[in-house]
Write a protein that holds these residues in place. Structure first.
Motif, PDB file in Angstrom:
ATOM      1  N   VAL A 122       0.846  -1.190   0.000  1.00  0.00           N
ATOM      2  CA  VAL A 122       0.000   0.000   0.000  1.00  0.00           C
ATOM      3  C   VAL A 122       0.884   1.244   0.000  1.00  0.00           C
ATOM      4  O   VAL A 122       1.838   1.343   0.784  1.00  0.00           O
ATOM      5  CB  VAL A 122      -0.937  -0.002   1.224  1.00  0.00           C
ATOM      6  N   THR A 124       1.583   4.951   0.906  1.00  0.00           N
ATOM      7  CA  THR A 124       1.243   6.077   1.765  1.00  0.00           C
ATOM      8  C   THR A 124       2.259   7.185   1.501  1.00  0.00           C
ATOM      9  O   THR A 124       3.239   6.995   0.773  1.00  0.00           O
ATOM     10  CB  THR A 124       1.291   5.687   3.250  1.00  0.00           C
ATOM     11  N   SER A 127       5.824   6.115   2.050  1.00  0.00           N
ATOM     12  CA  SER A 127       6.454   5.075   1.235  1.00  0.00           C
ATOM     13  C   SER A 127       7.770   5.583   0.650  1.00  0.00           C
ATOM     14  O   SER A 127       7.887   6.757   0.278  1.00  0.00           O
ATOM     15  CB  SER A 127       5.526   4.652   0.097  1.00  0.00           C
ATOM     16  N   SER A 200      -5.919   1.377  -7.811  1.00  0.00           N
ATOM     17  CA  SER A 200      -6.575   2.626  -7.399  1.00  0.00           C
ATOM     18  C   SER A 200      -6.785   3.545  -8.587  1.00  0.00           C
ATOM     19  O   SER A 200      -5.922   3.667  -9.462  1.00  0.00           O
ATOM     20  CB  SER A 200      -5.726   3.353  -6.350  1.00  0.00           C
ATOM     21  N   HIS A 226      -1.526  12.489  -0.500  1.00  0.00           N
ATOM     22  CA  HIS A 226      -2.282  11.700  -1.476  1.00  0.00           C
ATOM     23  C   HIS A 226      -3.698  12.261  -1.550  1.00  0.00           C
ATOM     24  O   HIS A 226      -4.393  12.346  -0.527  1.00  0.00           O
ATOM     25  CB  HIS A 226      -2.338  10.228  -1.064  1.00  0.00           C
ATOM     26  N   THR A 229      -8.845   9.286  -2.652  1.00  0.00           N
ATOM     27  CA  THR A 229      -8.946   8.194  -3.617  1.00  0.00           C
ATOM     28  C   THR A 229      -9.777   7.069  -3.017  1.00  0.00           C
ATOM     29  O   THR A 229      -9.507   6.620  -1.899  1.00  0.00           O
ATOM     30  CB  THR A 229      -7.537   7.675  -3.987  1.00  0.00           C
ATOM     31  N   PRO A 231     -11.307   3.393  -2.150  1.00  0.00           N
ATOM     32  CA  PRO A 231     -10.605   2.123  -1.923  1.00  0.00           C
ATOM     33  C   PRO A 231     -10.421   1.348  -3.225  1.00  0.00           C
ATOM     34  O   PRO A 231     -11.306   1.296  -4.079  1.00  0.00           O
ATOM     35  CB  PRO A 231     -11.525   1.380  -0.950  1.00  0.00           C
ATOM     36  N   ILE A 284      -2.134   0.335  -4.967  1.00  0.00           N
ATOM     37  CA  ILE A 284      -3.090   0.657  -3.907  1.00  0.00           C
ATOM     38  C   ILE A 284      -2.649   1.945  -3.225  1.00  0.00           C
ATOM     39  O   ILE A 284      -1.584   2.004  -2.604  1.00  0.00           O
ATOM     40  CB  ILE A 284      -3.187  -0.483  -2.871  1.00  0.00           C
ATOM     41  N   ASP A 286      -3.330   4.856  -0.431  1.00  0.00           N
ATOM     42  CA  ASP A 286      -3.985   5.184   0.843  1.00  0.00           C
ATOM     43  C   ASP A 286      -4.012   6.700   0.971  1.00  0.00           C
ATOM     44  O   ASP A 286      -2.964   7.351   1.029  1.00  0.00           O
ATOM     45  CB  ASP A 286      -3.191   4.568   1.996  1.00  0.00           C
ATOM     46  N   SER A 287      -5.229   7.276   0.997  1.00  0.00           N
ATOM     47  CA  SER A 287      -5.361   8.737   1.125  1.00  0.00           C
ATOM     48  C   SER A 287      -5.927   9.141   2.481  1.00  0.00           C
ATOM     49  O   SER A 287      -6.427  10.253   2.646  1.00  0.00           O
ATOM     50  CB  SER A 287      -6.259   9.284   0.005  1.00  0.00           C
ATOM     51  N   SER A 288      -5.828   8.247   3.461  1.00  0.00           N
ATOM     52  CA  SER A 288      -6.456   8.517   4.757  1.00  0.00           C
ATOM     53  C   SER A 288      -5.846   9.723   5.460  1.00  0.00           C
ATOM     54  O   SER A 288      -6.544  10.420   6.212  1.00  0.00           O
ATOM     55  CB  SER A 288      -6.376   7.284   5.663  1.00  0.00           C
ATOM     56  N   GLU A 291      -7.642  12.733   4.101  1.00  0.00           N
ATOM     57  CA  GLU A 291      -9.041  12.691   4.527  1.00  0.00           C
ATOM     58  C   GLU A 291      -9.186  13.123   5.982  1.00  0.00           C
ATOM     59  O   GLU A 291     -10.093  13.898   6.322  1.00  0.00           O
ATOM     60  CB  GLU A 291      -9.602  11.285   4.317  1.00  0.00           C
TER      61      GLU A 291
END
Length: 319
Positions: A122, A124, A127, A200, A226, A229, A231, A284, A286-288, A291
């Motif tokens: 994933v 992030t 990364s 994604s 990010h 986006t 899931p 994949i 991750d835009s958490s 958000e």
């Protein structure tokens, strides 16, 4: 005048009038900002509340003209795939020089390329940047060039990364002109690589809303984000969702390796080969972090596909 009202009336300059830049210009107008939309010719269709300007932002003079008087500058410029390694660094230098001189904040629309191959991990904002492709290394080098002036206090910069675009107005995408016209007419629909892997896709209107939010929220400066986006699901699952919306089975043509197809000509695919790993391992996003920080959620994939099918229906009908 209070600070909030002053922000609303400050000019926002959007560099690049492709799907992202155009969607962003509309979103900024919706939020009450004066907007300048810049491309090389400045002669696109009229957009309510948007001033169009022609300028070559790969030159210092053009970048200064494009950004003159702007409080916030958005870099959404792209060039032909075969020109990116040569031209994008010149654009970076010119835009950075312009905003360093003017004091405008800079919001850069970025790609996932700096991460390189992840083995399906994933992605992030933390990364590692492990790109080995020419374009991936180029993007990583440019991102360092954007962030260095921020760290040194010479400019205020934020980077916003997006997955593959999908949505109204998106044409040159595997979930754009290579998929929806065929889905609606019974023609071929493109699938790249292994379509059973999670992949994604970012709604182009979420790209616009995310960039506009960063333009209004300077507390996000100085780092990578990010953009919102949805899931990730497999491309095969997305094809099934499209089938339900168009009422027919899709004739999916899967390309296990890059070759010309639909809107992707031989020149493009020859350049895209080094990026084809994006379709042979999970992608994949991750835009958490975004958000949670800004209280913005991605559009559900089902809603994105509803809007995209409707837009392509109108396009094919000639409206």
């Amino acid at each position: 005048m209070n600070a909030s009202a002053d922000r609303t009336r400050s000019l926002h300059a959007v560099l690049g009038s492709g799907p992202a830049g155009t969607a962003l210009a509309r979103e900024l107008v919706r939020r009450g900002h004066p907007v300048r939309l810049v491309d090389r010719k400045g002669d696109g269709p009229a957009l309510d509340g948007v001033e169009r300007l022609g300028a070559d932002v790969s030159t210092a003079e053009g970048a200064r003209a494009a950004t003159a008087g702007a409080a916030v500058v958005y870099h959404a410029v792209n060039v032909g795939y075969h020109l990116q390694v040569e031209v994008m660094p010149r654009i970076t230098e010119a835009i950075l020089g312009a905003v360093e001189a003017s004091g405008a904040r800079l919001v850069v629309l970025d790609t996932l390329y700096p991460y390189g191959e992840t083995g399906g991990a994933v992605m992030t904002e933390d990364s590692p940047w492990n790109a080995t492709s020419r374009k991936g290394r180029m993007r990583a080098e440019l991102d360092e060039k954007y962030l260095a002036p921020h760290r040194e206090g010479r400019a205020r910069v934020v980077l916003a990364r997006s997955a593959d675009f999908v949505g109204p107005g998106v044409l040159n995408s595997s979930l754009g002109g290579a998929a929806f016209p065929g889905a609606l007419t019974g023609g071929d629909v493109l699938g790249l690589g292994d379509i059973d892997l999670p992949h994604s896709y970012t709604n182009i209107e979420d790209v616009a809303a995310g960039l506009a939010t960063l333009g209004e929220r300077p507390e996000g400066d100085g780092r990578v984000w990010h953009l919102p986006t949805a899931p990730a699901v497999s491309t095969r699952e997305i094809h099934a969702m499209i089938e339900k919306r168009v009422g027919r089975a899709l004739n999916v043509v899967v390309l296990p390796e890059p070759r010309p197809f639909g809107p992707f000509d031989e020149e493009f695919m020859a350049e895209y080969g080094e990026m084809f790993y994006q379709h042979t391992e999970p992608q994949i996003v991750d835009s958490s972090a975004f958000e949670q920080a800004f209280g913005v959620s991605p559009t559900p994939l089902a809603d994105t596909l509803d809007a995209t099918v409707a837009w392509y229906e109108q396009l094919l009908a000639g409206r």
